[in-house]
Design a protein around this motif. Structure first.
Motif, mmCIF file in Angstrom:
data_model
loop_
_atom_site.group_PDB
_atom_site.id
_atom_site.type_symbol
_atom_site.label_atom_id
_atom_site.label_comp_id
_atom_site.label_asym_id
_atom_site.label_seq_id
_atom_site.Cartn_x
_atom_site.Cartn_y
_atom_site.Cartn_z
ATOM 1 N N THR A 51 0.817 -1.124 0.060
ATOM 2 C CA THR A 51 -0.032 0.016 0.048
ATOM 3 C C THR A 51 0.867 1.257 0.096
ATOM 4 O O THR A 51 2.016 1.179 0.007
ATOM 5 N N LYS A 109 -3.152 -1.760 -2.791
ATOM 6 C CA LYS A 109 -4.242 -0.898 -2.457
ATOM 7 C C LYS A 109 -3.620 0.539 -2.464
ATOM 8 O O LYS A 109 -2.699 0.716 -1.535
ATOM 9 N N GLU A 122 -13.196 4.844 -1.471
ATOM 10 C CA GLU A 122 -12.471 3.944 -0.683
ATOM 11 C C GLU A 122 -13.749 2.672 0.330
ATOM 12 O O GLU A 122 -13.271 1.667 0.537
ATOM 13 N N SER A 123 -14.748 3.476 0.691
ATOM 14 C CA SER A 123 -15.650 2.398 1.176
ATOM 15 C C SER A 123 -16.338 1.499 0.615
ATOM 16 O O SER A 123 -16.621 0.318 0.893
ATOM 17 N N THR A 129 -13.681 -1.186 0.112
ATOM 18 C CA THR A 129 -13.852 -2.079 1.347
ATOM 19 C C THR A 129 -14.640 -3.094 1.311
ATOM 20 O O THR A 129 -14.469 -4.265 1.732
ATOM 21 N N LYS A 130 -15.727 -2.636 0.918
ATOM 22 C CA LYS A 130 -16.899 -3.435 0.939
ATOM 23 C C LYS A 130 -16.860 -4.648 0.088
ATOM 24 O O LYS A 130 -17.313 -5.710 0.484
ATOM 25 N N GLU A 147 -14.102 -5.891 -0.948
ATOM 26 C CA GLU A 147 -13.188 -6.862 -0.486
ATOM 27 C C GLU A 147 -13.614 -7.797 0.271
ATOM 28 O O GLU A 147 -13.512 -9.041 0.336
ATOM 29 N N SER A 148 -14.391 -7.163 1.328
ATOM 30 C CA SER A 148 -15.008 -7.775 2.381
ATOM 31 C C SER A 148 -15.784 -8.930 1.803
ATOM 32 O O SER A 148 -16.107 -10.073 2.282
ATOM 33 N N ILE A 193 -9.515 -10.882 6.208
ATOM 34 C CA ILE A 193 -9.740 -9.378 5.746
ATOM 35 C C ILE A 193 -8.242 -8.613 6.014
ATOM 36 O O ILE A 193 -7.722 -8.860 6.978
ATOM 37 N N GLU A 209 -6.037 -5.738 6.896
ATOM 38 C CA GLU A 209 -6.011 -4.596 7.862
ATOM 39 C C GLU A 209 -4.802 -3.619 7.256
ATOM 40 O O GLU A 209 -4.090 -3.331 7.657
ATOM 41 N N TRP A 210 -5.386 -2.953 6.094
ATOM 42 C CA TRP A 210 -4.698 -1.991 5.450
ATOM 43 C C TRP A 210 -4.099 -0.813 5.901
ATOM 44 O O TRP A 210 -3.114 -0.374 6.005
ATOM 45 N N ARG A 211 -4.993 -0.048 6.732
ATOM 46 C CA ARG A 211 -4.656 1.135 7.511
ATOM 47 C C ARG A 211 -3.864 0.865 8.636
ATOM 48 O O ARG A 211 -3.953 0.233 9.616
#
Length: 270
Positions: free
Chosen positions: A74, A106, A245-246, A249-250, A252-253, A264, A266-268
């Protein structure tokens, strides 16, 4: 050739653990030490220490994923492209994924400011048993008069070769002189996001379930395309970077849930 920023990475598998077997960086590109996430997935953060891309800059990234290795890559912050009318800014990325390897990328948003001219070329060479996940976002840069689309050009080419055969060719060309806000272009939206996800277990049932779970509203529109190989491409038009971004994320989940037993990421950080 001397680059403004150059990064070379190799990831291998040692004693059931993915490790960085070779790394070299030069110029304004740096990387953090790997952080190991749940399941032993190493996460690396790419750092640009120069503050932004300017006229004449050239960048190159090369990543080799050896058999059965895994990596999440990332960025630390958004990529800002400033006025570059003479030579432009050029960025090349090459990713090699050997059998059963996994590479997840990402990126924070690309922000082209007034008179920015940015060209990116991405080539992926992967085995059909490998996993490749990639996202990017283009956000119009701030201007004094508040107008969008004051950059000159953003061009991005993505080629994905699977088992030595060209499977995906995507050419995204944004030129504001062509009235990007009109019909058949961005249609009133200002931000654009792209996602590619290739996985040997992806099938039409999973893709249809994904389409059913994701619903458009007035803030964004999206489309999901099935690739000629086991994978999907997703494009989203929206009014802000956080919305995209949201959405990613959805996506990907949901995909990871459909595939089962895939953690999942944890990118951040922090």
């Amino acid at each position: 050739m001397t680059y403004t920023g150059y990064l070379e990475l190799e990831v291998g598998k040692k004693q059931d653990r993915s490790v960085i077997t070779n790394s070299f960086f030069d110029g304004v590109l740096k990387i953090t030490r790997p952080t190991y996430l749940t399941g032993g997935l190493p996460l690396l953060t790419l750092i640009h220490v120069g503050g932004g891309y300017v006229d004449g800059d050239t960048y190159k990234t090369e990543v080799i994923m050896h058999e059965s290795s895994r990596l999440a890559l990332t960025t630390q912050a958004s990529t800002k492209v400033y006025k570059s009318p003479r030579f432009g800014v050029n960025q090349a990325m090459e990713y090699v994924l050997k059998p059963n390897s996994e590479l997840y990328i990402k990126q924070d948003s690309l922000i082209p400011y007034k008179d920015a001219n940015f060209t990116q070329s991405t080539n992926v060479y992967m085995s059909s048993s490998a996993v490749f996940y990639y996202t990017d976002i283009i956000t119009p840069g701030w201007s004094e008069d508040g107008k969008h689309f004051q950059y000159k050009k953003v061009a991005s080419k993505m080629k994905i070769y699977v088992d030595d055969q060209l499977a995906v060719f995507d050419h995204q060309l944004l030129q504001p002189c062509e009235q990007l806000d009109q019909m058949m272009y961005l249609e009133g939206y200002t931000h654009i996001g792209t996602m590619f996800f290739l996985h040997p277990e992806l099938n039409e049932r999973i893709i249809e379930e994904l389409r059913e779970e994701l619903i458009c509203d007035e803030k964004f529109r999206f489309g999901i395309s099935i690739l000629s190989v086991k994978g999907i491409s997703v494009r989203i038009l929206a009014t802000s970077t956080p919305i995209i971004e949201s959405f990613f994320t959805k996506c990907e989940s949901l995909i990871r849930g459909f595939l089962n037993n895939v953690e999942i990421i944890e990118w951040r950080k922090g």
